[in-house]
Motif scaffolding. Structure first.
Motif, short mmCIF file in Angstrom:
data_model
loop_
_atom_site.label_atom_id
_atom_site.label_comp_id
_atom_site.label_asym_id
_atom_site.label_seq_id
_atom_site.Cartn_x
_atom_site.Cartn_y
_atom_site.Cartn_z
N LEU A 25 0.83 -1.19 0.00
CA LEU A 25 0.00 0.00 0.00
C LEU A 25 0.88 1.26 0.00
O LEU A 25 1.91 1.30 0.66
CB LEU A 25 -0.90 -0.02 1.24
N LEU A 26 0.48 2.25 -0.74
CA LEU A 26 1.20 3.51 -0.97
C LEU A 26 2.36 3.38 -1.96
O LEU A 26 2.97 4.38 -2.32
CB LEU A 26 1.75 4.10 0.35
N GLY A 71 5.11 17.68 3.42
CA GLY A 71 4.55 16.82 4.46
C GLY A 71 4.79 15.37 4.16
O GLY A 71 5.71 15.00 3.42
N GLU A 72 3.93 14.51 4.69
CA GLU A 72 4.10 13.07 4.49
C GLU A 72 2.79 12.36 4.83
O GLU A 72 1.88 12.94 5.45
CB GLU A 72 5.24 12.55 5.37
N LEU A 73 2.69 11.11 4.39
CA LEU A 73 1.52 10.28 4.65
C LEU A 73 2.01 8.88 5.04
O LEU A 73 2.89 8.32 4.38
CB LEU A 73 0.64 10.19 3.39
N SER A 74 1.44 8.33 6.11
CA SER A 74 1.74 6.94 6.48
C SER A 74 0.53 6.37 7.20
O SER A 74 -0.44 7.08 7.49
CB SER A 74 3.00 6.84 7.35
N GLY A 115 -4.98 6.22 -6.25
CA GLY A 115 -5.28 7.48 -5.58
C GLY A 115 -4.48 7.68 -4.30
O GLY A 115 -4.04 8.78 -3.98
N LEU A 116 -4.26 6.58 -3.54
CA LEU A 116 -3.44 6.68 -2.34
C LEU A 116 -1.98 6.99 -2.67
O LEU A 116 -1.32 7.77 -1.97
CB LEU A 116 -3.52 5.37 -1.54
N MET A 117 -1.46 6.38 -3.73
CA MET A 117 -0.10 6.70 -4.16
C MET A 117 0.02 8.17 -4.54
O MET A 117 1.00 8.84 -4.20
CB MET A 117 0.29 5.80 -5.35
N LEU A 118 -1.00 8.67 -5.25
CA LEU A 118 -1.01 10.09 -5.60
C LEU A 118 -1.11 10.95 -4.35
O LEU A 118 -0.42 11.98 -4.24
CB LEU A 118 -2.18 10.38 -6.55
N ALA A 119 -1.95 10.55 -3.39
CA ALA A 119 -2.13 11.34 -2.17
C ALA A 119 -0.81 11.49 -1.42
O ALA A 119 -0.49 12.57 -0.91
CB ALA A 119 -3.17 10.68 -1.27
N ARG A 120 -0.02 10.42 -1.37
CA ARG A 120 1.26 10.52 -0.66
C ARG A 120 2.20 11.51 -1.36
O ARG A 120 2.87 12.32 -0.72
CB ARG A 120 1.92 9.14 -0.55
N GLN A 121 2.26 11.43 -2.69
CA GLN A 121 3.13 12.35 -3.41
C GLN A 121 2.66 13.80 -3.26
O GLN A 121 3.47 14.72 -3.20
CB GLN A 121 3.21 11.96 -4.89
N LEU A 122 1.35 14.01 -3.21
CA LEU A 122 0.84 15.37 -3.01
C LEU A 122 1.20 15.88 -1.61
O LEU A 122 1.52 17.06 -1.44
CB LEU A 122 -0.68 15.39 -3.20
#
Length: 708
Positions: free
Chosen positions: A413-414, A440-443, A427-434
């Motif tokens: 995932l991601l 910032g970051e996403l995890s 969409g989650l992969m895109l969300a992390r890059q955004l």
């Protein structure tokens, strides 16, 4: 179609005189980064096409060519151009095209005097032809110069275009990847060619068969396209590497357009057929339309992801109210994934009305819409939104209780499109890059069939309200052990630490560089190998400036500098918190009251090696040894809980021959001894440079052994 002329499809393109030198052409390409530059003579008649990126590669290798005249040179960066009159109708052009072996790569449109007007926009023309009902979309890409092949889910080739047949006449067994997304493989025996693949997610039809030379949708397809891969020698300059990466990126984005246009044509055709549908067609039209829209959204997300990954997605920075953003994100999620979110009840701990982010409104909305879209896939019992401030970020944590995330998806995932959820995971992969574009970051953390939590770090625009929980330290956890992650993050949250998760070595390096955490904790498990993590983290100079805590029963690999502490693999999270509080961030906790370990247990035994300091440890059994051999004997008899090293630092080298002593937690009283013992690599070291703290350090070190 008879009334349209080729002039309508001429795209203005940069041109250079045939008398210009290559240096001037290269400078012109640097200014425009055009895919093709047309060479014209004195009468403005086209003579050929310069591929700018190939010219750049040639000049990087051979600068002496820069003074040559472009019109007199024949090289790999120069391509022929076919000239056609602008006054031709599309019917005339179609008749001429049938006489050609294949669609020319570059077609120049000229006026009656033969002067260059522009290059034929093949994409626009093919799009127009694809919208005409008699022409199936596979016939459109039949003439593309890009070699393309389509396989079904069983690996059988059901279609390929002329370019593929020209370059790959022999049988080429292409392996379908085991995971989603763009994948590339080098062809055996063909070092100059690389084949990349992309899954086509089309819902199955009842009768999925290939008829003649036109493919009909079955369950799913893999689209393979081939590209030349120039050989790179060890002396290739960084500039060449960057140019090749730039070309790869352009190819990925271009392929997105090539796929998107036929899909748009299919959707347009279904819209026309819906006006007067036959009863037998309705089910198939609905299926084609639904699949087409899904594929279009997937390709759009893929293109945005590629641009974001390369840092070329421009953001419109402004102050964004969080309350409005939250509502708009729910609306977008319902539009993309289904009308369910509005019925959810969210437990929000802090009002959103007085909080403001700083970023691109549209892109921030996409981040939360894709996260909500993932949560929609697995309805849960409870949902919540937790807000806090971690250093310079506003942190939003979306949590759910009742479903969790399957273990098999945690590491993918991601990073990959999951087979059954391609659109939302893209969409989650895109969300992390955004998030990363916003600095910032996403995890996430999750436990199967239990709960999950998504953590979003974003910059805030104004001073945050004082009632918002604030965290001063951010800890990066590098592990793929889900139960350990859940227990450790709960302990960190309870003790007012922020946390972010990485499950791969490269992901850890990315988050170290992006967030610059105040400490790094590594706990290898299953596929996560300690040596790989250490080797990757050591490439960042930042790693040497922050505490690194490794939970492992292995020896610490060489190559690490700075403060490194090893704890047993199965240490309780409370031990990690103690190490963070006492050694990494001693000012974080208030000085009083001190954390109490309770009265020492009567059976706690400490071995003191050497007599260099005056030591007082009441309530503990204290053994004393003057040398290593005597200490070895005492360890065999008494099995102490910890060792106090009170010998000179030059005696540390002899410790290598005493594995039983090295297995104990070692308390050091001098800085040079601490450094020397730490360099042994497989020892747990607890420095104590102030004898007033010795009792607390001994009790902390003694807790390690029972948990080993």
């Amino acid at each position: 179609m008879d009334s349209l002329f080729l002039a309508s499809f001429a795209q203005p393109s940069p041109a250079v005189a045939a008398t210009a030198c290559l240096r001037e052409v290269y400078q012109h390409w640097q200014e425009t980064l055009a895919e093709a530059i047309v060479i014209v003579d004195e009468q403005q008649a086209p003579l050929g096409v310069v591929q700018g990126w190939r010219l750049a590669l040639s000049l990087e290798r051979e600068e002496q060519l820069a003074d040559l005249v472009v019109g007199r040179v024949t090289a790999s960066w120069r391509s022929p151009v076919v000239v056609v009159p602008a006054a031709w109708t599309l019917l005339q052009f179609q008749g001429w095209l049938r006489s050609q072996a294949q669609m020319p790569a570059y077609v120049a449109v000229v006026d009656a005097a033969g002067s260059f007007l522009g290059l034929l926009d093949q994409q626009k023309l093919l799009h127009y032809w694809a919208c005409q009902p008699p022409l199936p979309w596979l016939e459109v890409i039949e003439q593309l110069p890009l070699p393309i092949q389509i396989q079904n889910a069983q690996g059988s080739v059901i279609w390929h275009n002329c370019a593929w047949a020209e370059h790959f006449t022999d049988f080429l067994p292409l392996v379908q990847p085991k995971f989603e997304g763009l994948n590339c493989q080098t062809l055996e025996g063909r070092s100059l060619w690389q084949v990349c693949s992309f899954p086509l997610h089309l819902t199955s039809l009842e009768s999925g068969q290939a008829e003649g030379n036109v493919a009909v949708a079955s369950d799913r397809y893999w689209l393979f396209f081939a590209q030349r891969w120039p050989e790179v020698d060890s002396t290739t300059p960084t500039r060449l590497y960057q140019l090749r990466l730039h070309q790869q990126k352009r190819l990925l984005l271009g392929l997105g357009h090539e796929l998107k246009n036929p899909l748009t044509a299919i959707l347009s055709l279904t819209q026309l057929l819906w006006q007067h549908p036959l009863p037998a067609q309705e089910e198939y039209l609905a299926l084609i339309q639904r699949s087409g829209w899904q594929m279009n959204r997937l390709i759009q997300a893929w293109q945005d992801y590629t641009r974001a990954l390369w840092g070329e997605l421009e953001l419109q920075w402004e102050t964004v109210e969080l309350a409005s953003l939250w509502l708009r994100s729910q609306e977008l999620a319902e539009h993309l994934y289904g009308p369910n979110i509005s019925r959810w009840q969210w437990q929000i701990e802090v009002p959103l009305s007085n909080l403001y982010l700083y970023g691109d409104t549209l892109r921030l909305r996409q981040i939360f819409a894709h996260l909500l879209g993932w949560l929609m896939l697995f309805p849960s019992d409870r949902y919540g939104l937790r807000l806090s401030r971690w250093q310079n970020w506003l942190v939003l944590q979306l949590w759910e209780e009742g479903r969790g995330i399957p273990l098999k998806d945690h590491e993918r995932l991601l990073h990959e499109c999951l087979e059954d959820y391609a659109e939302v995971t893209m969409g989650l992969m895109l969300a992390r890059q955004l998030c990363r574009l916003h600095s910032g970051e996403l995890s996430f953390i999750a436990q199967p069939d239990d709960s999950s939590e998504w953590t979003v770090l974003l910059p805030f625009a104004e001073e945050l309200p004082p009632e918002l929980p604030t965290v001063a330290q951010l800890i990066l956890l590098v592990s793929n052990d889900a139960p350990w992650i859940m227990k450790t993050t709960a302990a960190l949250r309870h003790n007012h630490y922020g946390y972010i998760i990485a499950r791969h070595p490269l992901e850890a390096l990315d988050k170290v560089e992006q967030l610059q955490p105040t400490a790094i904790v590594v706990r290898p498990a299953s596929s996560l190998i300690l040596a790989d993590v250490v080797e990757t983290l050591a490439t960042s100079s930042f790693t040497a400036t922050v505490p690194l805590i490794i939970l492992s029963d292995e020896a610490i690999p060489l190559g690490l500098t700075g403060f490194v502490q090893r704890l047993p693999l199965n240490s309780h999270p409370s031990l990690l918190i103690d190490v963070l509080d006492r050694w990494c961030f001693p000012r974080l906790a208030p000085p009083a009251p001190k954390v109490s370990f309770g009265p020492p247990l009567p059976n706690q035994t400490v071995l003191r090696l050497g007599l260099g300091h005056e030591i007082n440890l009441p309530h503990l059994r204290l053994l004393e040894a003057e040398d290593l051999e005597q200490a070895d004997l005492l360890v065999e008899i008494w099995q102490p809980d910890a060792l106090i090293w009170d010998l000179p630092a030059d005696e540390v080298a002899h410790l290598k021959n005493h594995p039983k002593l090295r297995a104990l937690p070692i308390i050091t009283l001098a800085e040079d001894s601490s450094r020397a013992i730490h360099d042994l690599g497989d020892v747990m070291v607890f420095p104590c440079l102030n004898l007033e703290d010795l009792m607390e350090v001994v009790l902390l070190a003694a807790t390690v052994k029972p948990q080993s």
